[in-house]
Design an enzyme around this catalytic site. Structure first.
Site, short mmCIF file in Angstrom:
data_model
loop_
_atom_site.label_atom_id
_atom_site.label_comp_id
_atom_site.label_asym_id
_atom_site.label_seq_id
_atom_site.Cartn_x
_atom_site.Cartn_y
_atom_site.Cartn_z
N THR A 8 -0.28 24.85 15.60
CA THR A 8 -0.90 23.63 16.11
C THR A 8 -1.86 23.09 15.07
O THR A 8 -3.01 23.51 14.99
CB THR A 8 -1.66 23.91 17.42
OG1 THR A 8 -0.76 24.51 18.34
CG2 THR A 8 -2.21 22.63 18.00
N GLU A 95 -8.39 32.38 17.40
CA GLU A 95 -9.36 32.55 18.48
C GLU A 95 -9.60 34.03 18.78
O GLU A 95 -8.69 34.74 19.20
CB GLU A 95 -8.87 31.83 19.74
CG GLU A 95 -8.79 30.32 19.57
CD GLU A 95 -8.09 29.65 20.72
OE1 GLU A 95 -7.26 30.31 21.39
OE2 GLU A 95 -8.34 28.45 20.96
N ASN A 226 -9.74 31.51 26.07
CA ASN A 226 -8.64 30.80 26.73
C ASN A 226 -8.76 30.82 28.26
O ASN A 226 -8.22 29.93 28.92
CB ASN A 226 -7.31 31.39 26.28
CG ASN A 226 -6.94 30.96 24.87
OD1 ASN A 226 -6.44 29.89 24.65
ND2 ASN A 226 -7.26 31.82 23.89
N THR A 231 -8.19 21.67 30.08
CA THR A 231 -7.55 20.55 29.43
C THR A 231 -8.38 19.27 29.61
O THR A 231 -8.82 19.00 30.70
CB THR A 231 -6.14 20.31 30.03
OG1 THR A 231 -5.38 21.50 29.83
CG2 THR A 231 -5.45 19.15 29.34
#
Length: 231
Positions: A8, A95, A226, A231
């Site tokens: 990404t 992460e 996470n 979102t």
């Protein structure tokens, strides 16, 4: 969400070299295959990925128009090395990552087989959590090797797994020709304390193709980041 195709990210690479669009496409595809398409953080792909290569020709000189052009091979080597360096930085910035892991699979029937095995190991949650826990669990690495899809060249009686310390000291053999080794757990723990780790997997005793993949471990912090993400 870092996993081919591709990680990404938005990546823009530029050069002053005079290169035709067709040659640029060929150079970039080859470089990306061994860099951005050879990394994995969590095995999840994204829909928002771009790596572009731009050339303005300001340096002058003969144009690199195809693979037969002078300078094409040199440009390929430089571009691939540069792309690999950038891709590795993506993994190091993963992460919650505490380890940078290089997985090298050798003695495969084809490059595709070697890369599929390396990719499967790289995205295995059990392998990644074992590495975080500093556990020299070769069984999880071997398991991932065995269930890699579309690979027929794995010879169980000739498969070997080793940890290669990045300090240049002797490799730690975990499995040799399908036979477990008496592992020095204290030394294994020392190797796994380091931030960088190389894992070597030999699929047979026959000379063959090889592939490299870069990944990291799964930590408590990864789950926390996470789990809190919205979102």
């Amino acid at each position: 969400m870092i996993h081919p195709n591709m990680a990404t990210l938005l990546g823009i690479m530029c050069t002053d070299a005079p290169i035709s669009p067709a040659a640029l496409s060929s150079l970039l595809s080859s470089a990306v295959e061994k860099s951005f398409n050879s990394i994995s953080i969590d095995g999840d792909t994204s829909t928002n990925d771009t790596v572009a290569l731009l050339a303005n020709g300001a340096a002058g000189g003969p144009t690199i128009s195809d693979q037969r052009s002078p300078g094409f091979n040199e440009m390929q080597q430089i571009l691939t090395t540069f792309a690999e360096d950038l891709a590795k930085l993506v993994v190091r910035d993963g992460e919650g990552a505490t380890k940078f892991v290089t997985i090298k699979v050798t003695n495969a029937r084809s490059y595709g087989d070697a890369k599929r095995v390396a990719s499967t190991i790289a995205r295995s949650p059990l392998v990644k959590t074992a590495l975080y826990g500093k556990d020299a669990n070769w069984g999880r690495i071997l398991c991932a090797t065995g269930y890699a899809e579309g690979v027929e060249g794995v010879i169980p009686s000739e498969t070997s797994v080793s940890f290669i310390p990045t300090d240049g000291s002797e490799e730690l053999k975990l499995l040799v020709n399908g036979e477990p080794q008496n592992v020095d757990e204290e030394r294994a723990a020392e190797i796994l304390q380091a931030e960088d780790l190389d894992i070597l997997v030999k699929l047979s005793n026959q000379q063959g193709e090889e592939a490299v993949y870069w990944t990291c471990d799964f930590s408590h912090e990864y789950v926390t980041i996470n789990g809190d993400y919205r979102t």
